[in-house]
Design a protein around this motif. Sequence first.
Motif, PDB file in Angstrom:
ATOM      1  N   ALA A 181       0.831  -1.199   0.000  1.00  9.05           N
ATOM      2  CA  ALA A 181       0.000   0.000   0.000  1.00  9.05           C
ATOM      3  C   ALA A 181       0.870   1.255   0.000  1.00  9.05           C
ATOM      4  O   ALA A 181       1.919   1.302   0.645  1.00  9.05           O
ATOM      5  CB  ALA A 181      -0.918   0.001   1.218  1.00  9.05           C
ATOM      6  N   THR A 182       0.440   2.256  -0.722  1.00 10.71           N
ATOM      7  CA  THR A 182       1.155   3.527  -0.796  1.00 10.71           C
ATOM      8  C   THR A 182       0.168   4.672  -0.600  1.00 10.71           C
ATOM      9  O   THR A 182      -0.981   4.600  -1.030  1.00 10.71           O
ATOM     10  CB  THR A 182       1.874   3.702  -2.145  1.00 10.71           C
ATOM     11  N   ALA A 282       6.617   7.255   6.513  1.00 12.73           N
ATOM     12  CA  ALA A 282       6.134   5.892   6.238  1.00 12.73           C
ATOM     13  C   ALA A 282       4.960   5.926   5.269  1.00 12.73           C
ATOM     14  O   ALA A 282       3.847   5.479   5.573  1.00 12.73           O
ATOM     15  CB  ALA A 282       5.752   5.179   7.523  1.00 12.73           C
ATOM     16  N   CYS A 283       5.208   6.494   4.086  1.00 13.59           N
ATOM     17  CA  CYS A 283       4.136   6.571   3.081  1.00 13.59           C
ATOM     18  C   CYS A 283       3.905   5.234   2.380  1.00 13.59           C
ATOM     19  O   CYS A 283       2.972   5.119   1.586  1.00 13.59           O
ATOM     20  CB  CYS A 283       4.470   7.650   2.050  1.00 13.59           C
ATOM     21  N   ASP A 284       4.717   4.233   2.653  1.00 12.61           N
ATOM     22  CA  ASP A 284       4.543   2.883   2.100  1.00 12.61           C
ATOM     23  C   ASP A 284       4.257   1.908   3.235  1.00 12.61           C
ATOM     24  O   ASP A 284       4.848   1.998   4.319  1.00 12.61           O
ATOM     25  CB  ASP A 284       5.791   2.433   1.335  1.00 12.61           C
ATOM     26  N   ALA A 294      -0.799   8.254   9.485  1.00 12.63           N
ATOM     27  CA  ALA A 294       0.045   9.035   8.569  1.00 12.63           C
ATOM     28  C   ALA A 294       0.403  10.356   9.235  1.00 12.63           C
ATOM     29  O   ALA A 294      -0.454  11.030   9.816  1.00 12.63           O
ATOM     30  CB  ALA A 294      -0.676   9.281   7.248  1.00 12.63           C
ATOM     31  N   ARG A 295       1.686  10.730   9.129  1.00 13.84           N
ATOM     32  CA  ARG A 295       2.177  11.959   9.749  1.00 13.84           C
ATOM     33  C   ARG A 295       2.878  12.820   8.713  1.00 13.84           C
ATOM     34  O   ARG A 295       3.611  12.317   7.872  1.00 13.84           O
ATOM     35  CB  ARG A 295       3.164  11.647  10.880  1.00 13.84           C
ATOM     36  N   MET A 343      -4.937   6.386  -1.675  1.00 15.74           N
ATOM     37  CA  MET A 343      -4.238   5.173  -1.261  1.00 15.74           C
ATOM     38  C   MET A 343      -4.378   4.112  -2.340  1.00 15.74           C
ATOM     39  O   MET A 343      -5.480   3.879  -2.853  1.00 15.74           O
ATOM     40  CB  MET A 343      -4.798   4.652   0.060  1.00 15.74           C
ATOM     41  N   ASN A 344      -3.268   3.485  -2.695  1.00 13.45           N
ATOM     42  CA  ASN A 344      -3.258   2.411  -3.686  1.00 13.45           C
ATOM     43  C   ASN A 344      -2.584   1.188  -3.084  1.00 13.45           C
ATOM     44  O   ASN A 344      -1.686   1.300  -2.242  1.00 13.45           O
ATOM     45  CB  ASN A 344      -2.500   2.837  -4.942  1.00 13.45           C
TER      46      ASN A 344
END
Length: 407
Positions: A181-182, A282-284, A294-295, A343-344
């Motif tokens: 996930a990204t 931590a975008c992945d 998410a920060r 989000m993908n």
Amino acid sequence: FLFAMSCVVFFALTILFAALIIAAGHMDNQCVRIGGEPFASAGAAFADAFALSWTTFSTVGYGSTYPALSHENDSPSNCLFITAICSLEAFVGVLYSGFCGAVLFGKVLRIQSHAQVIFSDPLVIRYGQGVEVHETGDEEDGVDDDDDAEGHDLRVVPCPVLEFRIVNRLFNEVGGEIMDATLNVVANVDADDADLHTTESVSATALHPNHDLAHHSGRHSSWFHPPYETHHHDDDPHGHHESRLAHLASTLMGKRSEHHVDEDPTSRLVSKRIFSKLTIEACDHPFFKRVWLARHILDETSPILIPRVRKMIRRNEGHWPRQLNDWQSVKESLRFNQIVVSMNGVSNVSASDVYAQKIYDFVDVNVGYQFVNLLYQDGGRLRVDTDLINDVREQNGGGGEPLTMEE
């Protein structure tokens, strides 16, 4: 709704062709055979026509009703009209069946491609001691201690942190995980509120999209360090020099992520907008199973801060200005219209690509708050209380903005 509309269209077309069949039957009742008998011989013309119409349209073809053959009519030329009608109806029926199948398949595919996740409605921002206590993990000790509070005041102030979270609806199901996930987060900012050099670079990119900066790669290695590590010059009091170095460093490292949209060339009705990508820690996520927090750090590179505050952070060696360490100043430092989160990933149960999106407005921001914990133990198993996804509490150390509750 889709099934009901398909039925309505099916019966409407069937009745339309039944009317044409009735007209052809009145021209020559020998051209339509109902169980071997002429058309409407029993006095039920509509029933006979409707039976021939729906069996032809659906290509069922029971054989009990059909256009007359040449040996069943003395003048076969009189039956050309009914033959043409039935041929056209069969063709339309085949097309309609394919159309309904394609629409149904598209709906199912769209449902499967939608990620089963829940986004939090609020955006929370922790600042000051709320960031320090959260990072050290000390939520009780020292919060009410005067000596520790004074010690916090003597230290530098960390940059605020903007947060939102995502919950996987299928956390309790086998194969409900989302693989690889990204997160892609983009802020929509008016060009008037954007940094001067960001606006200039976006305009230059629009004029020269193939401009190559590769020849800079072997020079000024110090530019790849944070901009607050560069030297300050007395002859540049506004920080333009540091801003140029920071922007060029981002460009050379492949982080150019600004795009402009000019809906109104005159800028009278709609101002020019700039879409800037936000850096997410931590975008992945290789194995998204339960909760994803998410920060985004509101530092000197954050595009949602006003230029004046970004310059103050650079001059403060990357730390938040002490005079802005309150909820009102933090909120006044923000400038954005919307934050778009997409989000993908790949569904572990269906092995298909999944996608989800959330749009945050400025009114969704809550300064001085943090999310409550969603996880709990139930019979030795870790579970998620999805009802708490939007619940927040005041950050450790206090200082949250007053929340107005609508009745």
